[in-house]
Design a protein around this motif. Structure first.
Motif, PDB file in Angstrom:
ATOM      1  N   SER A  13      -1.910  -3.728  11.261  1.00  0.00           N
ATOM      2  CA  SER A  13      -2.878  -2.828  11.936  1.00  0.00           C
ATOM      3  C   SER A  13      -4.200  -2.812  11.167  1.00  0.00           C
ATOM      4  O   SER A  13      -5.279  -2.726  11.759  1.00  0.00           O
ATOM      5  CB  SER A  13      -2.321  -1.406  12.022  1.00  0.00           C
ATOM      6  OG  SER A  13      -2.126  -0.890  10.713  1.00  0.00           O
ATOM      7  N   LYS A  17      -7.627  -3.756  12.873  1.00  0.00           N
ATOM      8  CA  LYS A  17      -8.731  -2.787  12.884  1.00  0.00           C
ATOM      9  C   LYS A  17      -9.968  -3.393  12.244  1.00  0.00           C
ATOM     10  O   LYS A  17     -11.084  -3.254  12.763  1.00  0.00           O
ATOM     11  CB  LYS A  17      -8.329  -1.506  12.151  1.00  0.00           C
ATOM     12  CG  LYS A  17      -7.422  -0.594  12.934  1.00  0.00           C
ATOM     13  CD  LYS A  17      -7.157   0.695  12.182  1.00  0.00           C
ATOM     14  CE  LYS A  17      -6.258   1.630  12.969  1.00  0.00           C
ATOM     15  NZ  LYS A  17      -6.000   2.910  12.248  1.00  0.00           N
ATOM     16  N   ASN A 113     -18.244   3.246   7.861  1.00  0.00           N
ATOM     17  CA  ASN A 113     -16.858   3.495   8.274  1.00  0.00           C
ATOM     18  C   ASN A 113     -15.963   2.302   7.916  1.00  0.00           C
ATOM     19  O   ASN A 113     -14.821   2.480   7.499  1.00  0.00           O
ATOM     20  CB  ASN A 113     -16.794   3.740   9.783  1.00  0.00           C
ATOM     21  CG  ASN A 113     -17.315   5.117  10.181  1.00  0.00           C
ATOM     22  OD1 ASN A 113     -17.267   5.499  11.339  1.00  0.00           O
ATOM     23  ND2 ASN A 113     -17.871   5.854   9.240  1.00  0.00           N
ATOM     24  N   THR A 116     -15.141   2.441   4.365  1.00  0.00           N
ATOM     25  CA  THR A 116     -14.100   3.450   4.101  1.00  0.00           C
ATOM     26  C   THR A 116     -12.724   2.906   4.464  1.00  0.00           C
ATOM     27  O   THR A 116     -11.745   3.127   3.739  1.00  0.00           O
ATOM     28  CB  THR A 116     -14.387   4.718   4.926  1.00  0.00           C
ATOM     29  OG1 THR A 116     -15.668   5.224   4.545  1.00  0.00           O
ATOM     30  CG2 THR A 116     -13.321   5.770   4.698  1.00  0.00           C
ATOM     31  N   THR A 117     -12.665   2.189   5.598  1.00  0.00           N
ATOM     32  CA  THR A 117     -11.376   1.597   6.001  1.00  0.00           C
ATOM     33  C   THR A 117     -10.828   0.713   4.893  1.00  0.00           C
ATOM     34  O   THR A 117      -9.661   0.803   4.512  1.00  0.00           O
ATOM     35  CB  THR A 117     -11.561   0.746   7.283  1.00  0.00           C
ATOM     36  OG1 THR A 117     -12.030   1.577   8.338  1.00  0.00           O
ATOM     37  CG2 THR A 117     -10.260   0.082   7.692  1.00  0.00           C
ATOM     38  N   GLN A 120      -9.906   2.780   1.608  1.00  0.00           N
ATOM     39  CA  GLN A 120      -8.665   3.568   1.716  1.00  0.00           C
ATOM     40  C   GLN A 120      -7.450   2.650   1.703  1.00  0.00           C
ATOM     41  O   GLN A 120      -6.402   3.002   1.176  1.00  0.00           O
ATOM     42  CB  GLN A 120      -8.705   4.452   2.960  1.00  0.00           C
ATOM     43  CG  GLN A 120      -9.734   5.561   2.836  1.00  0.00           C
ATOM     44  CD  GLN A 120      -9.542   6.689   3.823  1.00  0.00           C
ATOM     45  OE1 GLN A 120      -8.678   6.637   4.701  1.00  0.00           O
ATOM     46  NE2 GLN A 120     -10.361   7.729   3.690  1.00  0.00           N
ATOM     47  N   GLU A 123      -6.851   1.824  -1.823  1.00  0.00           N
ATOM     48  CA  GLU A 123      -6.190   2.965  -2.490  1.00  0.00           C
ATOM     49  C   GLU A 123      -4.709   2.973  -2.152  1.00  0.00           C
ATOM     50  O   GLU A 123      -3.858   3.163  -3.029  1.00  0.00           O
ATOM     51  CB  GLU A 123      -6.836   4.288  -2.053  1.00  0.00           C
ATOM     52  CG  GLU A 123      -8.181   4.578  -2.711  1.00  0.00           C
ATOM     53  CD  GLU A 123      -8.709   5.970  -2.334  1.00  0.00           C
ATOM     54  OE1 GLU A 123      -8.317   6.476  -1.249  1.00  0.00           O
ATOM     55  OE2 GLU A 123      -9.509   6.521  -3.108  1.00  0.00           O
ATOM     56  N   ASP A 124      -4.413   2.756  -0.858  1.00  0.00           N
ATOM     57  CA  ASP A 124      -3.002   2.769  -0.455  1.00  0.00           C
ATOM     58  C   ASP A 124      -2.222   1.658  -1.173  1.00  0.00           C
ATOM     59  O   ASP A 124      -1.045   1.821  -1.486  1.00  0.00           O
ATOM     60  CB  ASP A 124      -2.856   2.597   1.066  1.00  0.00           C
ATOM     61  CG  ASP A 124      -3.430   3.797   1.844  1.00  0.00           C
ATOM     62  OD1 ASP A 124      -3.665   4.860   1.194  1.00  0.00           O
ATOM     63  OD2 ASP A 124      -3.679   3.671   3.058  1.00  0.00           O
TER      64      ASP A 124
END
Lengths: 175, 308
Positions: A13, A17, A113, A116-117, A120, A123-124
Motif C-alpha cells: 500500500s 500510495k 504530504n 510525510t508519507t 512516517q 519511522e514505522d
C-alpha cells in the motif's frame, strides 16, 4: 553494504500510495509549467540554466536509488530529503503571481504530504534518522522574473526527480 | 430602579420540565395599594398558583411554579391591577427544548475539484433550541489510535449539515479522525469517530464515453476518457449495456483498468440500438464507485447483404 530491496518489508500500500502521489505531483507540476509557458513564454528550462546556477537552485540527489545499486534505506532518506528540499524551494517561490500562487501552494502541500508519507514509513520501519532534516538556505528570488524563472527550474527539476522515484517505485512494485 | 423584576430558576429547561419564577415589586411601584396582588401571565393567559409574601424591606414577592413547560418559547409576565387595567411590570422569555441527539451517519468525501474534504451528517430530531454543530478533526496514524496535530474546527453555515475542510489543513495519504459535535444550552453530544485517509474517500466523477463507427456487424466500439482531475489515480471501470428504450436489466459486459481507453463488444445482433454506461473506482487502492455515466446510445452495424 548492498541493501537489497527485499531486506526492508515495504508494504504494498505504501508503494501504491507513493506512486499515486508521484503522479499527482507530476500532473500539478505540468500545470505550473504550462501556465509559466503560456503566460510568460518561459517554456524551456535549459534557457534558464545560467540563471539557475547564479541563483544557486540546488537539485536533490538520488544516488542510492539507482536501479543498479538500490540501497533502500539510503534511497528513502534521499527521497525524503529531496521532497523536503523541493517543499522549501516551492515555499521560496511565494508571491510568484496571483494566477500561479494557487497552483504553487497546492504543489507545495502535495510535496509536503508526500514527504510525510515517506518519513512516517521510515519511522514505522525504524530507519528514520534521529532528527528531521532542517531546511538549508534557499535561493533568494529578488524579482518577479526570478520567481517565474525559478518556478520553471524548480518544476523541471522536481519532474526529473520524480521520474527517477517513479522508476524505483515500479521496481519495488514488481512481484 | 425597576418597578418589577422577574428572576427564573433557569431560562432554558427541557420540554415538559417545571420552571419556577419569582417577581419582586418595588415599593415605589405599589403606590396606591400597600398589599398589591401580583398576577402572572404565560403568553396571554393568566396563571393561578402564585405564592405572594411581604419581604422585611417592605417589598412584595410572588413565586410561581409552572409544572410542565410545554411551549418551546413563551413569555412570562408579572402584572398588577392598577385601576381597571392590568399593568405588566416585567417580562421574561422562557425557552424549552431537548439536548442535542447524537449526530449520525457521518460520511466524508474528498472533492478533487475544490481540493477539500466535505463531511455530512444527520443532525437528529429538532431540539427547538439554537444548536451549534462543529466538525472536529485531528491528524493521526495507523488505525487512528493516536492523536497528532489537531485541525481547526470546521463550523458549517447556519442550518447546514455539512462542512468542508480546506486542502491546507489536510494531510493526504495519512489517516485522520473526524467527528461531529452538537451543542445547545441543554447539553452536548458527539458522533462516533470516523477514521479515514482523505484520498481513500475521493469522490470520482464518471468517465466520458464516446464511440467510433463499429468495424464489424454485431459489434460496438466504445471509447472513454477518465475524469480529468482523477487522471493521476489508477482506477478500474465497469461497462454495462442494455437494448435502448427497453427497461430491461443492464448487462455488465466488462471490468477494465482505466488506462485501457476502448473496448470492442461483439456477438450482438446487427443493426440494434444499445445504451452503454460506465463507472469507475480507484483501484487497487481503496475508493468509492463513481456514479454511472450518462447513457451513450450506439447502434451495431448492419449485416452485409448476401450476394447470390
Amino acid at each position: 553494504p548492498l541493501d537489497p530491496a527485499s531486506s526492508l518489508p515495504l508494504p504494498q500500500s505504501f508503494v501504491l500510495k507513493c506512486s499515486e502521489q508521484v503522479r499527482k505531483i507530476q500532473a500539478e507540476g505540468s500545470v505550473l509549467q504550462e501556465k509559466l509557458c503560456a503566460t510568460y513564454q518561459l517554456c524551456h528550462p535549459e534557457e534558464l540554466a545560467l540563471l539557475g546556477h547564479s541563483l544557486g537552485i540546488p537539485q536533490a540527489p538520488l544516488s542510492s536509488c539507482s536501479s543498479q545499486a538500490l540501497q533502500l534505506t539510503g534511497c528513502l532518506n534521499q527521497l525524503q530529503s529531496g521532497l523536503f528540499l523541493y517543499q522549501g524551494l516551492l515555499q521560496a517561490l511565494a508571491g510568484i503571481s496571483p494566477e500561479l500562487s494557487p497552483t504553487v501552494d497546492t504543489l507545495q502541500l502535495d510535496v509536503a504530504n508526500f514527504a510525510t508519507t515517506v518519513w512516517q514509513q521510515m519511522e514505522d520501519l525504524e530507519v528514520a534518522p534521529a532528527v528531521q532534516p532542517t531546511q538549508g538556505t534557499m535561493p533568494a528570488f529578488t524579482s518577479a522574473f526570478q520567481r517565474r524563472a525559478g518556478g520553471v527550474l524548480v518544476a523541471s527539476h522536481l519532474h526529473r526527480f520524480l521520474e527517477l522515484v517513479y522508476r524505483v517505485l515500479r521496481h519495488l512494485a514488481e512481484p | 430602579e425597576e418597578c418589577g423584576h422577574i428572576s427564573l430558576s433557569a431560562p432554558i429547561v427541557r420540554l415538559g420540565d417545571p420552571v419556577t419564577a419569582s417577581c419582586i415589586i418595588s415599593q415605589d411601584c405599589s403606590l396606591l395599594d400597600p398589599e398589591p396582588q401580583i398576577l402572572w401571565k404565560l403568553g396571554a393567559e393568566l396563571q393561578p398558583g402564585g405564592r405572594q409574601q411581604r419581604l422585611p424591606d417592605g417589598t412584595q414577592k410572588s413565586t410561581i411554579t409552572l409544572p410542565h413547560l410545554n411551549h418551546s418559547q413563551a413569555f412570562l409576565s408579572c402584572c398588577l391591577h392598577w385601576g381597571s387595567s392590568l399593568q405588566v411590570l416585567d417580562q421574561a422569555e422562557l425557552r424549552a427544548g431537548h439536548p442535542p441527539a447524537t449526530p449520525s451517519n457521518l460520511a466524508c468525501f474528498m472533492n478533487l475539484t475544490t481540493n477539500s474534504l466535505t463531511c455530512q451528517w444527520e443532525p437528529g430530531p429538532h431540539t427547538h433550541l439554537p444548536t451549534n454543530f462543529t466538525l472536529k478533526s485531528f491528524r493521526s496514524r495507523g488505525n487512528c489510535q493516536t492523536q497528532e496535530d489537531s485541525i481547526p474546527d470546521c463550523v458549517p453555515e447556519d442550518g447546514q449539515s455539512y462542512c468542508s475542510i480546506p486542502r491546507k489543513h489536510l494531510l493526504l495519504y495519512q489517516n485522520m479522525v473526524v467527528q461531529v459535535q452538537a451543542e445547545n444550552a441543554l447539553g452536548t453530544s458527539v458522533s462516533p469517530q470516523l477514521c479515514l485517509d482523505p484520498m481513500d474517500v475521493v469522490k470520482l466523477e464518471p468517465p466520458t464515453l464516446w464511440a467510433t463507427a463499429p468495424r464489424q456487424p454485431g459489434c460496438l466500439w466504445p471509447h472513454w476518457r477518465p475524469w480529468k482531475p482523477s487522471l493521476f489515480i489508477h482506477q478500474k471501470c465497469q461497462l454495462r449495456l442494455r437494448p435502448q428504450h427497453e427497461k430491461t436489466n443492464w448487462t455488465q459486459v466488462a471490468t477494465l483498468p482505466s488506462s485501457v481507453l476502448q473496448h470492442q463488444l461483439c456477438g450482438l445482433p446487427p443493426d440494434t440500438a444499445y445504451a452503454l454506461q460506465m463507472r469507475c473506482i480507484r483501484s487497487p487502492l481503496p475508493g468509492h464507485w463513481s456514479r454511472w455515466s450518462p447513457s451513450l446510445e450506439l447502434r451495431t452495424a448492419e449485416q452485409a447483404p448476401l450476394v447470390r
